[in-house]
Design an enzyme around this catalytic site. Structure first.
Site, short mmCIF file in Angstrom:
data_model
loop_
_atom_site.label_atom_id
_atom_site.label_comp_id
_atom_site.label_asym_id
_atom_site.label_seq_id
_atom_site.Cartn_x
_atom_site.Cartn_y
_atom_site.Cartn_z
N PHE A 1 -2.05 -1.59 12.09
CA PHE A 1 -2.84 -0.99 11.01
C PHE A 1 -3.20 -1.98 9.89
O PHE A 1 -4.35 -2.03 9.45
CB PHE A 1 -2.08 0.20 10.40
N ASN A 2 -2.23 -2.74 9.38
CA ASN A 2 -2.49 -3.59 8.20
C ASN A 2 -3.59 -4.62 8.47
O ASN A 2 -4.38 -4.93 7.57
CB ASN A 2 -1.21 -4.31 7.76
N ASP B 1 6.67 1.38 2.67
CA ASP B 1 6.57 0.43 1.55
C ASP B 1 7.59 0.80 0.47
O ASP B 1 8.25 -0.06 -0.10
CB ASP B 1 5.17 0.45 0.93
N ASP C 1 0.87 -1.18 0.00
CA ASP C 1 0.00 0.00 0.00
C ASP C 1 0.91 1.24 0.00
O ASP C 1 0.94 2.01 0.94
CB ASP C 1 -0.97 0.00 1.19
N ASN D 1 -2.55 2.54 3.42
CA ASN D 1 -1.97 3.83 3.83
C ASN D 1 -2.66 4.97 3.10
O ASN D 1 -2.83 6.07 3.62
CB ASN D 1 -0.49 3.89 3.45
N THR E 1 2.93 -6.09 2.42
CA THR E 1 3.34 -5.03 3.36
C THR E 1 2.20 -4.04 3.62
O THR E 1 2.43 -2.92 4.08
CB THR E 1 4.57 -4.26 2.83
N HIS F 1 8.96 -0.54 9.05
CA HIS F 1 8.15 -1.75 9.23
C HIS F 1 8.26 -2.70 8.03
O HIS F 1 8.52 -3.88 8.19
CB HIS F 1 6.66 -1.36 9.36
N ASP F 2 8.02 -2.16 6.83
CA ASP F 2 7.86 -3.02 5.66
C ASP F 2 9.16 -3.60 5.14
O ASP F 2 9.15 -4.60 4.40
CB ASP F 2 7.14 -2.25 4.54
O1 RIB Z 1 1.55 -0.68 10.98
C1 RIB Z 1 2.56 -0.44 10.02
C2 RIB Z 1 2.07 -0.79 8.66
O2 RIB Z 1 0.98 0.06 8.33
C3 RIB Z 1 3.12 -0.56 7.56
O3 RIB Z 1 2.92 -1.50 6.53
C4 RIB Z 1 2.80 0.82 7.05
O4 RIB Z 1 3.18 0.99 5.68
C5 RIB Z 1 1.31 0.83 7.17
O5 RIB Z 1 0.79 0.18 6.02
CA CA Z 2 2.63 -0.74 4.22
#
Ligand code: RIB
Ligand code: CA
Length: 310
Positions: A166-167, A16, A11, A40, A125, A239-240
């Site tokens: 979040f994802n 990412d 996203d 996102n 991701t 994160h990704d």
């Molecule tokens: O929580 C972090 C995730 O949420 C990452 O993938 C960031 O890009 C958002 O998508």
């Molecule tokens: Ca992401």
């Protein structure tokens, strides 16, 4: 060296974008395709931003458009972190001769998995909407994949709610389908991804080299700087990049096999990845390797080197 065939589903958002750069530069990784999902930011931005990263890197990785919204809940975006355009509201040109492929994300992913039976590593991701659609349309797809190494979830606290990451929160029903699919799963949740962060000094040091990619990475991450400082988040979590780095350098990470289930009906806990890592009561299944630690110093060194070599 036998390179690892990888398909990313992003996203494309700021971290990412960095993960795609890492996948491009790691010699162990053979990036075969990128599908885009809303999360996102809206799908239009995820799709076009991924093309923009191709342009920045001088590459032409095939990009396939996926879902416009989650399976059954309204779209929740994270523009407060990633900016309205998904790239920290930094302008980046599209490729001049951008190839707009007509296959959907799920059809293209399935075709790639059939070309690389039991070898393709899927690296989501973002929210898992495209993956859930693919598994529903092609029930044999999970069995065709080598594994799913995803950024998402957490055994500990969340980031979009106290419970959920979040994802997963953005499409819990999709995540539930994925965690039940039977394919080997490596879960890079907040437990490890919050250890994999750039400090401001890292961004300054890279940008000071004059590297176009490094200047861009610093610029897109600055948007989140003000927001994350308010929440007391330490550094810029990449994160990704964690699932990508894990595939090439698993020795940097440590984790434990566990049962992981997704809460899809909660109010306070909706989108929580519930694990049995720390409970006496165990799930009657073990479906994921939950990554808990990373050697941050080596992680950041490799990630910096990748960005500076673009
Ligand atoms: O929580 C972090 C995730 O949420 C990452 O993938 C960031 O890009 C958002 O998508
Ligand atoms: Ca992401």
């Amino acid at each position: 060296m036998t390179r690892i065939p990888v398909w990313m589903d992003c996203d494309t958002g700021t971290d990412d974008a960095v993960a795609i750069m890492l996948a491009h530069k790691l010699e162990e990784i053979d990036l075969l395709g990128i599908s885009t999902v809303c999360g996102n930011t809206v799908q239009d931005n995820s799709f076009l931003n991924t093309h923009r990263i191709n342009e920045l890197m001088g590459t032409a990785y095939p990009v396939y458009r996926g879902a416009e919204k989650p399976l059954c809940i309204p779209l929740v975006t994270a523009e407060y972190v990633h900016g309205v355009n998904g790239l920290g509201d930094v302008e980046l040109p599209l490729p001049k001769n951008m190839e707009v492929r007509q296959e959907s994300a799920w059809d293209a992913l399935y075709a790639c998995a059939k070309e690389h039976p039991h070898e393709l590593r899927l690296v989501p991701t973002g929210p898992l909407t495209n993956i859930a659609i693919a598994f529903t349309k092609y029930p044999d797809l999970p069995g065709l994949l080598h594994s799913i190494t995803l950024m998402g979830g957490s055994a500990g606290p969340g980031n979009i709610t106290p419970a959920a990451e979040f994802n997963i929160f953005a499409d819990p029903q999709a995540a539930d389908i994925v965690f039940r699919c039977g394919a080997p799963i490596v879960m890079c949740g907040l437990d490890v991804t919050t250890q994999a962060y750039f400090e401001m000094e890292d961004l300054d040091e890279m940008a000071a080299t004059g590297s176009k990619a490094a200047v861009f990475v610093k610029a897109i991450l600055m948007h989140s700087y003000k927001v994350l400082a308010k929440y007391g988040v330490k550094g810029f979590c990449m994160h990704d990049s964690c699932p990508v780095m894990y595939l090439a350098h698993p020795e940097l990470f440590a984790g434990e096999e566990a049962g992981v289930a997704v809460e899809t009906r909660g109010t306070i806990t909706n989108g929580k990845t519930v694990t049995d890592l720390y409970s006496d009561k165990q799930f009657p299944f073990t479906n994921a390797l939950v990554i808990l630690k990373v050697d941050r110093e080596k992680f950041i060194r490799i990630l910096k080197s990748a960005i500076l070599s673009i």
